[in-house]
Design an enzyme around this catalytic site. Structure first.
Site, PDB file in Angstrom:
ATOM      1  CE  LYS A  29      31.836 -26.453  30.450  1.00 30.11           C
ATOM      2  NZ  LYS A  29      31.046 -25.843  31.522  1.00 30.11           N
ATOM      3  CG  ASN A  63      17.273 -19.096  26.335  1.00 30.65           C
ATOM      4  OD1 ASN A  63      18.136 -18.938  27.194  1.00 30.65           O
ATOM      5  ND2 ASN A  63      17.567 -19.202  25.057  1.00 30.65           N
ATOM      6  NE  ARG A  64      19.516 -13.089  23.887  1.00 28.67           N
ATOM      7  CZ  ARG A  64      20.776 -12.754  23.694  1.00 28.67           C
ATOM      8  NH1 ARG A  64      21.167 -11.536  23.995  1.00 28.67           N
ATOM      9  NH2 ARG A  64      21.658 -13.611  23.226  1.00 28.67           N
ATOM     10  CG  ASP A  78      29.399 -27.475  34.443  1.00 29.83           C
ATOM     11  OD1 ASP A  78      30.350 -27.230  35.213  1.00 29.83           O
ATOM     12  OD2 ASP A  78      29.442 -27.244  33.221  1.00 29.83           O
TER      13      ASP A  78
HETATM   14  P1  NAP Z   1      26.267 -19.783  26.470  1.00 29.43           P
HETATM   15  O1  NAP Z   1      26.123 -21.195  26.037  1.00 29.43           O
HETATM   16  O2  NAP Z   1      26.840 -18.783  25.524  1.00 29.43           O
HETATM   17  O3  NAP Z   1      24.794 -19.284  26.896  1.00 29.43           O
HETATM   18  C1  NAP Z   1      24.519 -17.936  27.181  1.00 29.43           C
HETATM   19  C2  NAP Z   1      23.074 -17.809  27.669  1.00 29.43           C
HETATM   20  O4  NAP Z   1      22.882 -16.442  28.072  1.00 29.43           O
HETATM   21  C3  NAP Z   1      22.010 -18.099  26.583  1.00 29.43           C
HETATM   22  O5  NAP Z   1      20.909 -18.694  27.206  1.00 29.43           O
HETATM   23  C4  NAP Z   1      21.680 -16.693  26.080  1.00 29.43           C
HETATM   24  O6  NAP Z   1      20.387 -16.591  25.517  1.00 29.43           O
HETATM   25  C5  NAP Z   1      21.744 -15.914  27.369  1.00 29.43           C
HETATM   26  N1  NAP Z   1      21.944 -14.486  27.177  1.00 29.43           N
HETATM   27  C6  NAP Z   1      23.039 -13.882  26.646  1.00 29.43           C
HETATM   28  N2  NAP Z   1      22.855 -12.545  26.645  1.00 29.43           N
HETATM   29  C7  NAP Z   1      21.617 -12.308  27.175  1.00 29.43           C
HETATM   30  C8  NAP Z   1      20.879 -11.145  27.458  1.00 29.43           C
HETATM   31  N3  NAP Z   1      21.358  -9.927  27.173  1.00 29.43           N
HETATM   32  N4  NAP Z   1      19.652 -11.267  28.038  1.00 29.43           N
HETATM   33  C9  NAP Z   1      19.171 -12.496  28.353  1.00 29.43           C
HETATM   34  N5  NAP Z   1      19.821 -13.658  28.107  1.00 29.43           N
HETATM   35  C10 NAP Z   1      21.044 -13.555  27.527  1.00 29.43           C
HETATM   36  O7  NAP Z   1      27.138 -19.645  27.779  1.00 29.43           O
HETATM   37  P2  NAP Z   1      27.375 -20.764  28.932  1.00 29.43           P
HETATM   38  O8  NAP Z   1      28.561 -21.539  28.622  1.00 29.43           O
HETATM   39  O9  NAP Z   1      26.088 -21.463  29.175  1.00 29.43           O
HETATM   40  O10 NAP Z   1      27.747 -19.831  30.186  1.00 29.43           O
HETATM   41  C11 NAP Z   1      26.750 -19.008  30.792  1.00 29.43           C
HETATM   42  C12 NAP Z   1      27.229 -18.514  32.134  1.00 29.43           C
HETATM   43  O11 NAP Z   1      27.352 -19.594  33.040  1.00 29.43           O
HETATM   44  C13 NAP Z   1      28.588 -17.835  32.087  1.00 29.43           C
HETATM   45  O12 NAP Z   1      28.436 -16.561  32.679  1.00 29.43           O
HETATM   46  C14 NAP Z   1      29.488 -18.689  32.952  1.00 29.43           C
HETATM   47  O13 NAP Z   1      30.335 -17.886  33.758  1.00 29.43           O
HETATM   48  C15 NAP Z   1      28.491 -19.399  33.845  1.00 29.43           C
HETATM   49  N6  NAP Z   1      29.011 -20.711  34.286  1.00 29.43           N
HETATM   50  C16 NAP Z   1      29.406 -20.816  35.580  1.00 29.43           C
HETATM   51  C17 NAP Z   1      29.885 -22.023  36.052  1.00 29.43           C
HETATM   52  C18 NAP Z   1      30.309 -22.146  37.476  1.00 29.43           C
HETATM   53  O14 NAP Z   1      30.956 -23.140  37.827  1.00 29.43           O
HETATM   54  N7  NAP Z   1      29.963 -21.212  38.333  1.00 29.43           N
HETATM   55  C19 NAP Z   1      29.985 -23.139  35.194  1.00 29.43           C
HETATM   56  C20 NAP Z   1      29.560 -22.988  33.862  1.00 29.43           C
HETATM   57  C21 NAP Z   1      29.086 -21.763  33.421  1.00 29.43           C
HETATM   58  P3  NAP Z   1      20.130 -16.916  23.944  1.00 29.43           P
HETATM   59  O15 NAP Z   1      19.953 -18.415  23.851  1.00 29.43           O
HETATM   60  O16 NAP Z   1      18.886 -16.179  23.620  1.00 29.43           O
HETATM   61  O17 NAP Z   1      21.330 -16.426  23.194  1.00 29.43           O
END
Ligand code: NAP
Length: 309
Positions: free
Chosen positions: A89, A175-176, A125
């Site tokens: 993205k 955020n973590r 999104d």
């Molecule tokens: P990303 O950029 O990798 O971000 C992951 C996030 O999760 C970061 O804020 C990370 O914190 C946090 N995190 C990871 N492990 C953690 C833990 N153990 N405890 C607390 N926080 C934790 O991923 P993304 O692309 O944003 O996607 C995130 C989620 O959104 C996915 O599950 C995806 O399925 C969902 N999503 C859904 C849709 C939909 O249409 N429904 C669309 C887009 C995304 P840090 O910054 O500290 O690493």
């Protein structure tokens, strides 16, 4: 070649121009790495068929170093546009010729339109989440005090920007890695400069993902939105202690991979209203369709296709 929804194509298929000889011809795609799990072809192909459009939507495995070439190949391959998902993205924003204000602020593009050989970038999104919240809970984001978990991630940032642009009552970015949330509050602060008061707490705050800080903030929260990746696997540890969840909350989990996540199970047990991310997925897809075709998406057809999965 015939229609095969589970087929995963390569960038070489796009650049060679062979996808136009599928039946119906491929005119739209999702680019991802991995891409096999994507549900987008299911509801987009249902929508294309219902709209009587002679086109199909395919999955293309695009490695990060292939993204610019894959996007640049779209006009020549006869594509109308594409969706991009993990991890592309931000790269798509950097590659398109032009992006709208929301996509630029979010730092991410999930929808690309080919227009006269130029690539235009959008992000559906946040607007998709907005529609999902309205549909699931019959409320508007702008009227809510939002606590956003995972604000430093890609989806979290897009949701935070949407909340800010909507002028939501209150936004707590959790955020973590708290520095990412702090950085985002600095960017979003101009949206929250007003005389509007919500009581003894600030309208925009960043906090670490820690129990005591969360407990204090949840007392001033209407909706918890999970945008972390926690909950994608059934074996994931709980994101919030069950004791923090109360009946007055709404809880929206953008994660949908595991059906009902532990977070949603705990929230339901506490009496909270809950919904998972399938509605956001549906609405971001419907909005992409509307951007590509400049007409309303056949939403119920898309919803039925997604439910049939
Ligand atoms: P990303 O950029 O990798 O971000 C992951 C996030 O999760 C970061 O804020 C990370 O914190 C946090 N995190 C990871 N492990 C953690 C833990 N153990 N405890 C607390 N926080 C934790 O991923 P993304 O692309 O944003 O996607 C995130 C989620 O959104 C996915 O599950 C995806 O399925 C969902 N999503 C859904 C849709 C939909 O249409 N429904 C669309 C887009 C995304 P840090 O910054 O500290 O690493």
């Amino acid at each position: 070649m015939i229609f095969a929804m589970d087929e995963i194509y390569q960038v070489s298929d796009l650049t060679a121009g062979t996808l136009g000889s599928l039946t119906p011809p491929a005119r739209l795609a999702v680019f991802g790495d991995p891409v096999a799990h994507s549900k987008s072809p299911v509801f987009h192909n249902a929508a294309l068929k219902a709209a009587g459009l002679d086109a199909q939507y395919v999955k293309i495995l695009v490695r990060p170093d292939e993204l610019p070439a894959a996007l640049r190949a779209l006009p020549q391959a006869g594509f109308l546009g594409t969706n991009v998902t993990i991890p592309h993205k931000a790269g798509a924003l950097a590659t398109v010729d032009e992006a709208d204000d929301y996509a630029r602020r979010s730092g991410a593009v999930n929808t690309v339109v080919v227009e006269n050989d130029r690539l235009l970038g959008f992000n559906t999104d946040g607007p998709g989440l907005l529609r999902a919240i309205r549909e699931e809970f019959s409320v508007d984001l702008r009227d809510l005090r939002v606590l956003l978990l995972g604000a430093g991630g890609g989806a979290g940032r897009a949701i935070a920007v949407q909340c800010a642009m909507e002028g939501c009552e209150r936004l707590v970015l959790v955020n973590r890695t708290v520095d990412k949330a702090r950085q985002l509050t600095a960017e979003l602060a101009p949206f929250f400069r007003s005389d509007r008061l919500v009581g003894p707490v600030e309208r925009l705050q960043a906090i670490a993902h820690e129990e005591n800080a969360l407990r204090d903030q949840l007392a001033h929260t209407d909706i918890v939105i999970n945008a972390t990746s926690v909950g994608m696997k059934r074996s994931d540890p709980p994101l919030l202690s069950a004791g923090l969840l109360t009946a007055n909350l709404m809880v929206y989990d953008t994660v949908y991979a595991a059906g009902k996540s532990r977070l949603l199970e705990d929230a339901e047990a506490a009496g909270a209203r809950t919904a998972n991310g399938l509605s956001m997925l549906l609405h971001q897809g419907a909005l992409s369709f509307e951007i590509w075709f400049n007409r309303p998406a056949p939403l119920e057809v898309m919803r039925a296709a997604l439910r049939g999965q």
